[in-house]
Design an enzyme around this catalytic site. Sequence first.
Site, PDB file in Angstrom:
ATOM      1  N   GLY A 227     -49.925   8.072 -19.567  1.00  0.00           N
ATOM      2  CA  GLY A 227     -50.316   9.259 -18.809  1.00  0.00           C
ATOM      3  C   GLY A 227     -49.095   9.927 -18.212  1.00  0.00           C
ATOM      4  O   GLY A 227     -47.977   9.758 -18.704  1.00  0.00           O
ATOM      5  N   THR A 231     -48.208   9.706 -12.131  1.00  0.00           N
ATOM      6  CA  THR A 231     -49.233   8.657 -12.051  1.00  0.00           C
ATOM      7  C   THR A 231     -48.601   7.301 -12.346  1.00  0.00           C
ATOM      8  O   THR A 231     -48.903   6.305 -11.686  1.00  0.00           O
ATOM      9  CB  THR A 231     -50.378   8.927 -13.058  1.00  0.00           C
ATOM     10  OG1 THR A 231     -50.742  10.293 -13.001  1.00  0.00           O
ATOM     11  CG2 THR A 231     -51.588   8.058 -12.761  1.00  0.00           C
ATOM     12  N   CYS A 283     -47.471  14.119 -26.226  1.00  0.00           N
ATOM     13  CA  CYS A 283     -46.290  13.711 -25.450  1.00  0.00           C
ATOM     14  C   CYS A 283     -45.023  13.830 -26.294  1.00  0.00           C
ATOM     15  O   CYS A 283     -43.930  13.939 -25.760  1.00  0.00           O
ATOM     16  CB  CYS A 283     -46.467  12.283 -24.961  1.00  0.00           C
ATOM     17  SG  CYS A 283     -46.820  11.138 -26.305  1.00  0.00           S
ATOM     18  N   GLU A 463     -44.622  -0.049 -26.940  1.00  0.00           N
ATOM     19  CA  GLU A 463     -45.857  -0.412 -27.630  1.00  0.00           C
ATOM     20  C   GLU A 463     -45.558  -0.515 -29.118  1.00  0.00           C
ATOM     21  O   GLU A 463     -44.434  -0.288 -29.549  1.00  0.00           O
ATOM     22  CB  GLU A 463     -46.915   0.660 -27.368  1.00  0.00           C
ATOM     23  CG  GLU A 463     -47.301   0.769 -25.899  1.00  0.00           C
ATOM     24  CD  GLU A 463     -48.454   1.741 -25.663  1.00  0.00           C
ATOM     25  OE1 GLU A 463     -48.520   2.755 -26.370  1.00  0.00           O
ATOM     26  OE2 GLU A 463     -49.271   1.462 -24.767  1.00  0.00           O
TER      27      GLU A 463
END
Length: 483
Positions: A227, A231, A283, A463
């Site tokens: 995100g 945040t 992104c 990831e």
Amino acid sequence: MMELQNLIGGEMTNPKSGAWLENVEPATGQVFSRIPRSNAADVDAAVQAAHAAFPGWSSSPLEERAACLRRWGALIARHSEALIAAESQDNGKPVSLARAVDIPRAQKNLEFFAGAVEHFASEAHIPGGAEFIHYTHRKPIGVVGCISPWNLPLYLFTWKIAPALAAGNCVVAKPSEVTPLTAWMLSQWAAEAGFPAGVFNVVHGLGHEAGQALVEHQGVKAVSFTGGTQTGAHIARTTAGMFKKLSLELGGKNPAIVFADCNFDKAVATTIRSSFANQGQICLCSSRILIEDSIYETFRDALVAKAKRIVPGDPSDASTKMGALVSAPHRDKVLKYIGIAKEQGARILCGGVAAPAPNDRCTSGYFVQPTILEGLGPDSSINQEEIFGPVITLQRFSSEADGIALANDSAYGLAATIWTTDAAKAHRVASQVESGIAWINCWLVRDLRTPFGGVKSSGVGREGGVEALRFFTEPQSVCIPTR
Ligand code: NAD
């Protein structure tokens, strides 16, 4: 009106508070469904259900976990038309994009991690003489939280839950409240795929309520978050001192570095795609186009000519290439940035305004023209802050070092694209660009085995492939003498 529910302990449940949130279709501005406004009590119930399921799931054979993921993938394929329509309706993205990218990739994520976990190996270290053997036992962590954003809803949701489940963890997932639909659909097929009750749970709701409760819960041992950078920073502060594993995939302000010796037509065509795909809401989208002096004008004019031909359309129309922005607040944020750019003296080469509604159905939709700006310095807030919409800026550079410096003049470091036909220069520039990903003469080409993530304010951790399986396991070093 469609009503979505949480999945907790194998049951589709209403929010304990009885409160609901409205879910709006971005192309029409109309509410079309409502979702649970879950709170800490719902999250706690989900975490407890996941804890109860953990001993069984974590000790189940690898093949059984992989088979559940593969069956889930097959269910995505079986329901793909419904998922494509739902993703487009919920997010505003063209059905053509959901069909080409989002839904096939969600299926692929599940299948990929089913295979990856079967090939996942751990290390053994055997010193000279073999008097001792040291090996690494990678154990599932326990209950993990997976929090995902709205831009690639099912794609990023599955990208997290698949490795978590494959590695033997039980999951409490919170999809974005802005785009909850496809995660809800997937949750309805968890039992059919073979997941025992409680292994996979979904709690819908707002970030500062359901999301915050999940991050804070003592029973959640790891949080995988994708995100915004603010945040992510808040989650890092919240979990500091709680000793949770944390993976943060955050925002970007990605440079495309275009050298004079590039393959011109390919660079123009791909930069259009890398700038405006998904309405610029990826992104990995290029947002700062850096062009070498000697081709600046010709490259700019070619880019602008192509951008002017992109007409935002009804996302449900199969021929539409650019759809609606995800929400009214997001559309307003993007238009506000364009206003600031004007105040800062930017020249608007195309776009710069909301786009007209493509048809009567979409009169209240959130459409913005693809926008190209020039004339702003690297320090301008427009060149520093993430806009996350169909807005790019052009800047010129005069040398390789100058181009690299401009690319690195950012708090972010997610993805860079480099355009040159000089192979040595391409590698040289890639090695000096501060980014987690560098694409040379291409964009958004993914191999799911490669590490994925950003540097600087774009995130912490990686990831993909073994990186994800490592994140979702706790390594224990075991040592035993041989005599
Ligand atoms: P966001 O940060 O507003 O929300 C992301 C998720 O976090 C949502 O599910 C939200 O409900 C939840 N959330 C919000 N506050 C929370 C809190 N206090 N505790 C726990 N959870 C909370 O981001 P967004 O607007 O949904 O997504 C856009 C952003 O995501 C952009 O900045 C974009 O660059 C970034 N993004 C990054 C990647 C990547 O891989 N690096 C991929 C996609 C999107």
